[in-house]
Scaffold this active site. Structure first.
Site, PDB file in Angstrom:
ATOM      1  N   SER A   1       0.847  -1.198   0.000  1.00  0.00           N
ATOM      2  CA  SER A   1       0.000   0.000   0.000  1.00  0.00           C
ATOM      3  C   SER A   1       0.881   1.247   0.000  1.00  0.00           C
ATOM      4  O   SER A   1       2.072   1.159  -0.307  1.00  0.00           O
ATOM      5  CB  SER A   1      -0.949  -0.019   1.195  1.00  0.00           C
ATOM      6  OG  SER A   1      -1.961   0.949   1.032  1.00  0.00           O
ATOM      7  N   ASN A   2       0.311   2.374   0.333  1.00  0.00           N
ATOM      8  CA  ASN A   2       1.089   3.615   0.361  1.00  0.00           C
ATOM      9  C   ASN A   2       0.642   4.462   1.545  1.00  0.00           C
ATOM     10  O   ASN A   2      -0.226   4.060   2.306  1.00  0.00           O
ATOM     11  CB  ASN A   2       0.942   4.351  -0.977  1.00  0.00           C
ATOM     12  CG  ASN A   2      -0.516   4.656  -1.272  1.00  0.00           C
ATOM     13  OD1 ASN A   2      -1.161   5.398  -0.564  1.00  0.00           O
ATOM     14  ND2 ASN A   2      -1.050   4.020  -2.321  1.00  0.00           N
ATOM     15  N   ARG A   3       1.230   5.639   1.682  1.00  0.00           N
ATOM     16  CA  ARG A   3       1.014   6.438   2.894  1.00  0.00           C
ATOM     17  C   ARG A   3      -0.227   7.331   2.846  1.00  0.00           C
ATOM     18  O   ARG A   3      -0.410   8.170   3.714  1.00  0.00           O
ATOM     19  CB  ARG A   3       2.231   7.333   3.138  1.00  0.00           C
ATOM     20  CG  ARG A   3       3.502   6.586   3.444  1.00  0.00           C
ATOM     21  CD  ARG A   3       4.606   7.590   3.721  1.00  0.00           C
ATOM     22  NE  ARG A   3       5.919   6.983   3.666  1.00  0.00           N
ATOM     23  CZ  ARG A   3       6.479   6.321   4.669  1.00  0.00           C
ATOM     24  NH1 ARG A   3       5.819   6.179   5.800  1.00  0.00           N
ATOM     25  NH2 ARG A   3       7.682   5.814   4.533  1.00  0.00           N
ATOM     26  N   SER A   4      -1.067   7.196   1.839  1.00  0.00           N
ATOM     27  CA  SER A   4      -2.230   8.086   1.752  1.00  0.00           C
ATOM     28  C   SER A   4      -3.150   7.918   2.965  1.00  0.00           C
ATOM     29  O   SER A   4      -3.484   6.800   3.344  1.00  0.00           O
ATOM     30  CB  SER A   4      -3.020   7.772   0.482  1.00  0.00           C
ATOM     31  OG  SER A   4      -4.246   8.466   0.510  1.00  0.00           O
TER      32      SER A   4
END
Ligand code: CTP
Length: 399
Positions: free
Chosen positions: A208-211
């Site tokens: 995933s990512n940091r959003s």
């Protein structure tokens, strides 16, 4: 959006009265002018002083009291109200309003006002579910009153069920939605995506990512508060679900694409604030990968580019998260993904990007001209984006 609005808050006699003090406080903090009317029974639970201290205004308790500021004109508050909010509302006051009774300052104000009325009931489950209350509620809805469904939970009486006074933020959400229903985006349907997609590796692990989803949620709420019908397609986030918005939760980029394609039919705009993963694992393991398996290499393949691939007769607004050459990279994305507008932000800047409550963005339309905005809250950024969306729809923005 509550700044300068006059909210008449009707407080009726139930144990949740003390929570109405928090509501009054939050409305004042949001810039509203709050005028409180308390019924006789509400006075049994708290004194007017609580609300007077919070609102810096006298509290109306009696239509006939000689020192009452509004005695001369018993419908004065109904005329100055932008909105009337009854919170908490007892079964008794709902019955009286449904009947058209006007035997005290609150019911008189409600009967006389042309402004929208929001009712937040709080009562014992048996009273809420009683056929008489059901009938009265249906009657009120039919007549245009806006009912905030009571929450389900533990009740002061010890029981459990529907009847709890909703959280302050839920009621505030309803107030904003009702106040904005005739605003510049009324009649428009807008699809917003938010959060970082999660691409599975195995049943336990994800890429995933940091959003945080904050920018997308701010956009969805701002569009709702300007009268739009909003569909929020969200990857998992830690944010609470905003009221008055259709929410579709997805995990992966592929799922988000399917939902976006379904939602954009009959919509006027798609705003892709989601941080869609660019890669997914080529072969997702069906069982948990054990560390005894040794070094692990994952083969990744591209996810679909939702924004580039989705087609139809609606505005396409994208985001560009860049760490270098902000403007030129954003312009390339406008061209490549055939966008009407891009919101570019330099993720390396302070007060900007993932997780932050503020953002510093540059808006670029098809003419390539950059409009640089200063550091603002994500909600303010959302409203500036929606101003541009309005203009693209040939609607004069009201903010
Ligand atoms: N986007 C999308 N589908 C993807 C990747 C991105 O719809 N698979 C959307 C994002 O929601 C955003 C815009 O495209 O509105 C640009 O996303 P960004 O990550 O900045 O650009 P990418 O196209 O992924 O290119 P790069 O990561 O190489 O900068």
């Amino acid at each position: 959006m509550l700044t300068g609005k006059t909210i008449v808050l009707g407080v009726t006699g139930g144990i949740a009265v003390y929570k109405a003090a928090d509501l009054a406080s939050k409305l004042i903090q949001a810039g509203a002018k709050v005028r409180v009317i308390m019924t006789k029974n509400a006075l049994e639970f708290v004194t007017p002083l609580t609300f007077e201290a919070i609102t810096s205004n006298s509290v109306i308790t009696d239509m006939f009291k000689t020192d009452a500021e509004h005695r001369i004109n018993h419908i004065a508050l109904s005329e100055i109200a932008d909105i009337v909010v009854i919170a908490p509302a007892t079964a008794n006051v709902m019955a009286k309003i449904a009947m058209g009774m006007a035997d005290d300052m609150l019911t008189t104000t409600v009967l006389a006002t042309d402004s929208p009325v929001v009712i937040a009931p709080a009562m014992h489950t048996a009273m809420w579910e009683n056929p008489v209350t059901r009938d009265n509620t249906a009657k009120l809805v039919k007549r245009g009153f806006h009912i905030v469904e009571p929450a389900i939970g533990r009740l002061a009486s010890g029981g459990y069920g529907p009847g709890r006074f909703p959280d302050t933020e839920v009621i505030v959400g309803h107030i904003k939605m009702v106040l904005g229903q005739n605003s510049d985006l009324a009649g428009k349907r807008i699809v917003v995506t938010a959060g970082g997609t999660q691409e599975p590796i195995d049943p336990v692990r994800i890429i995933s990512n940091r959003s945080s989803g904050k920018m997308g949620y701010a956009l969805a709420e701002a569009a709702r508060d300007r009268g739009a019908e909003v569909i929020l397609i969200t990857a998992p986030t830690a944010l609470s679900k905003p009221v008055g918005i259709r929410i579709i939760t997805v995990e992966t980029a592929v799922q988000m694409k399917t939902e976006v394609e379904n939602a954009v039919a009959n919509s006027q705009a798609l705003i892709m604030a989601a941080a869609v993963a660019d890669y997914q694992v080529a072969e997702v393991a069906s069982a948990k990968i054990k560390k005894e398996s040794g070094e692990l290499s994952l083969k990744l393949m591209h996810t679909p580019d939702i924004l580039a691939e989705v087609k139809g007769n609606f505005l396409k607004i994208g985001f560009a998260a860049e760490s270098q050459d902000l403007i030129s990279n954003a312009r390339i994305k406008v061209e490549k993904k055939r966008l009407d507008l891009i919101v570019a932000n330099d993720i390396t800047e302070e007060h900007s990007g993932f997780g932050s409550d503020t953002n510093k963005v540059v808006l670029i339309g098809q003419d390539g001209m950059p409009e640089s905005l200063p550091v603002m809250s994500k909600r303010e950024v959302a409203d500036r984006i929606l101003d541009r969306v309005c203009r693209l729809m040939n609607v004069q923005p009201k903010t």
